[in-house]
Design an enzyme around this catalytic site. Structure first.
Site, PDB file in Angstrom:
ATOM      1  N   ASP A 106      38.880  44.807  42.886  1.00 13.48           N
ATOM      2  CA  ASP A 106      37.390  44.487  43.555  1.00 13.48           C
ATOM      3  C   ASP A 106      37.352  44.136  41.656  1.00 13.48           C
ATOM      4  O   ASP A 106      37.933  43.873  41.057  1.00 13.48           O
ATOM      5  CB  ASP A 106      36.847  45.040  44.404  1.00 13.48           C
ATOM      6  CG  ASP A 106      35.990  44.014  45.266  1.00 13.48           C
ATOM      7  OD1 ASP A 106      36.942  44.165  46.371  1.00 13.48           O
ATOM      8  OD2 ASP A 106      35.455  44.282  45.044  1.00 13.48           O
ATOM      9  N   LYS A 126      36.688  51.803  50.291  1.00 13.87           N
ATOM     10  CA  LYS A 126      36.214  51.782  49.317  1.00 13.87           C
ATOM     11  C   LYS A 126      36.261  52.327  48.258  1.00 13.87           C
ATOM     12  O   LYS A 126      35.110  53.826  48.697  1.00 13.87           O
ATOM     13  CB  LYS A 126      35.362  50.650  49.941  1.00 13.87           C
ATOM     14  CG  LYS A 126      34.906  49.062  49.447  1.00 13.87           C
ATOM     15  CD  LYS A 126      36.509  48.353  49.226  1.00 13.87           C
ATOM     16  CE  LYS A 126      36.018  46.971  48.062  1.00 13.87           C
ATOM     17  NZ  LYS A 126      36.993  45.975  48.800  1.00 13.87           N
TER      18      LYS A 126
HETATM   19  N1  GLU Z   1      39.348  44.541  47.017  1.00 11.58           N
HETATM   20  C1  GLU Z   1      40.433  43.374  47.836  1.00 11.58           C
HETATM   21  C2  GLU Z   1      39.176  43.644  49.472  1.00 11.58           C
HETATM   22  O1  GLU Z   1      38.297  43.242  49.172  1.00 11.58           O
HETATM   23  C3  GLU Z   1      41.776  44.115  48.325  1.00 11.58           C
HETATM   24  C4  GLU Z   1      41.621  45.526  48.449  1.00 11.58           C
HETATM   25  C5  GLU Z   1      43.035  46.208  48.295  1.00 11.58           C
HETATM   26  O2  GLU Z   1      44.047  45.570  48.029  1.00 11.58           O
HETATM   27  O3  GLU Z   1      43.402  47.402  49.190  1.00 11.58           O
HETATM   28  O4  GLU Z   1      39.887  43.308  50.435  1.00 11.58           O
END
Ligand code: GLU
Length: 449
Positions: free
Chosen positions: A170, A130
């Site tokens: 996100d 992340k």
């Molecule tokens: N931010 C989204 C999540 O919390 C998507 C992450 C992504 O697609 O890599 O899963």
């Protein structure tokens, strides 16, 4: 009201507290997983000796860097950005980037930690990571957003790659931001590497249904939880927190399943429309005009916007927290339970406090934790990577069908694992153990990593 940990797990948690001071959201996310792993260690004692849990709690790599940028008036600003590459046992690090002033290392680590298990649950070959920045996108011009994204990618690019680390969006990061980031990555590396980012625009390597995926997936998960109780969304009243991408498409799919959406929200207040939210109006306001959701009430008679109102006090059958972490606390949970709510599913990451989550489980409410319930977004990101790798582009119907199959599968796995480990119907236990075992087994097979 925090549940006690198994005696083998408590020292591990104490060590996490000690090594990561001040990172309360990360502590919360780790505790929530450890709470459920006691029976796993009893069944597989070798996991204690190999210190798999301690290894999983320590990110493989953490990157923190400066992002200098200039606003439209020429003033210089300095933000801080992060990328936490948490675990690559199942595939390249995968997870979104969040732009929000609340971002600090503890938030990115909680999100990265959750992402490991969520991504494992999807059954797709993706590890967990992340990133984000304390940059506030609110009120910024397109040019300011572009300059910020370019400056961020000027450092971040060296850590990425379709086989290494694949960011997405996100909170505060959507197609516009990803476009600027992709453009800068392409420019610096001289490579059109589509698979390095997901959530791209349809015209430049994106996947159909990615925009809808997180919200749709959450509602597929709710439908499966209700099916397991011989019920369905048809005719139910639903409240959805937030009015961003996840919330909008959760509303859309719930309506397709015959539910009525009676309220949604933003960070300033709540929008109640007992006649049923007009989704086309919400989409126009949010997606086309980029306005605040409060303006809905000016256009739709009978609806009302309540500044600083509490969404969870609106009586409903189903509650879908789709905004942000810790947005639903113990007293909100009490209100929802008293008002007869039968299902709660997390479209956002960790939106329920520990206390709220425990209250839903104790009251036998169908409660879908984010790791399972919002996994449809990242699962569809993995489908985007698949299309990019084969230079293909699937139809909306095909992609959505894959998403639905993945969500049904996640539900089944969580349901069966919960029963196997003595907590039937407990999706927190099911999700944590299923995800954890997948990652632990892969790590075990790869030696001491
Ligand atoms: N931010 C989204 C999540 O919390 C998507 C992450 C992504 O697609 O890599 O899963």
């Amino acid at each position: 009201m925090v549940a006690r940990l198994d005696e083998k797990l408590e020292p591990i948690f104490q060590d996490v507290l000690h090594r990561n001071p001040g990172e309360s959201e990360f502590h919360q996310a780790v505790h929530e997983v450890l709470e459920t792993l006691g029976p796993v260690l009893t069944k597989y004692p070798n996991l204690v000796d190999s210190k798999i849990i301690q290894r999983i709690c320590e990110p493989e790599r953490q990157i923190i860097f400066r992002v200098p940028w200039q606003d439209d008036k020429g003033e210089i600003h300095i933000n801080r950005a992060f990328r936490v590459e948490f675990n690559s046992a199942l595939g390249p690090y995968k997870g979104g980037m969040r732009f929000h002033p609340s971002v600090y290392l503890g938030i990115i680590k909680f999100l990265g930690f959750e992402q490991i298990f969520k991504n494992a649950l999807t059954g797709m070959p993706i590890g967990g990571g992340k990133g984000g920045s304390d940059f506030c996108p609110k009120g910024k011009s397109d040019n300011e957003i572009m300059r910020f994204c370019q400056s961020l990618m000027t450092e971040l690019y060296r850590h990425l790659g379709e086989y290494t680390d694949v960011p997405a969006g996100d909170i505060g990061v959507g197609q516009r931001e990803l476009g600027y980031m992709f453009g800068q990555y392409k420019r610096i590396t001289n490579r059109y590497e589509s698979g390095v980012l997901t959530g791209k625009g349809l015209g430049w390597g994106g996947s159909r249904a990615r925009t809808e995926a997180t919200g749709y997936g959450t509602v597929y998960f709710v439908q499966e939880m209700l099916k397991a109780r011989n019920d369905s969304l048809d005719g139910k009243t639903v409240v959805v927190s937030g009015s961003g991408n996840v919330a909008i498409y959760a509303m859309e799919k719930a309506m397709q399943f015959g539910a009525k959406i009676i309220a949604c929200s933003d960070s300033s207040g709540i929008l109640v429309d007992e006649a049923g939210i007009d989704l086309q109006l919400v989409k126009r306001i949010k997606e086309v005009e980029r306005r605040r959701i409060s303006t809905y009430a000016d256009e739709k008679p009978g609806s009302r916007y309540v500044k600083a109102g509490n969404l969870w006090s609106v009586p409903c059958d189903v509650a879908l927290p789709c905004a942000t972490q810790n947005e639903l606390n113990g007293s909100d949970a009490k209100t929802l339970i008293e008002n007869g709510c039968i299902a709660v599913a997390e479209g956002a990451n960790m939106p329920c406090t520990t206390e709220a989550a425990q209250m839903f489980q104790a009251a036998d409410i169908a409660y879908g934790p984010g790791k399972a319930a919002n996994a449809g977004g990242v699962a569809t990101s993995a489908l985007e990577m698949q299309q990019n790798a084969s230079r293909d582009s699937w139809t909306f119907e095909h992609t959505e069908q894959r998403l639905e199959d993945i969500m049904i599968n996640i539900h089944r796995n969580c349901f069966e694992t919960a029963a196997e480990f003595g907590s039937p119907g407990n999706y927190v236990v099911g999700a944590n153990i299923t995800g954890f075992l997948k990652v632990a087994r892969a790590m075990d097979a790869m030696g001491l990593i």
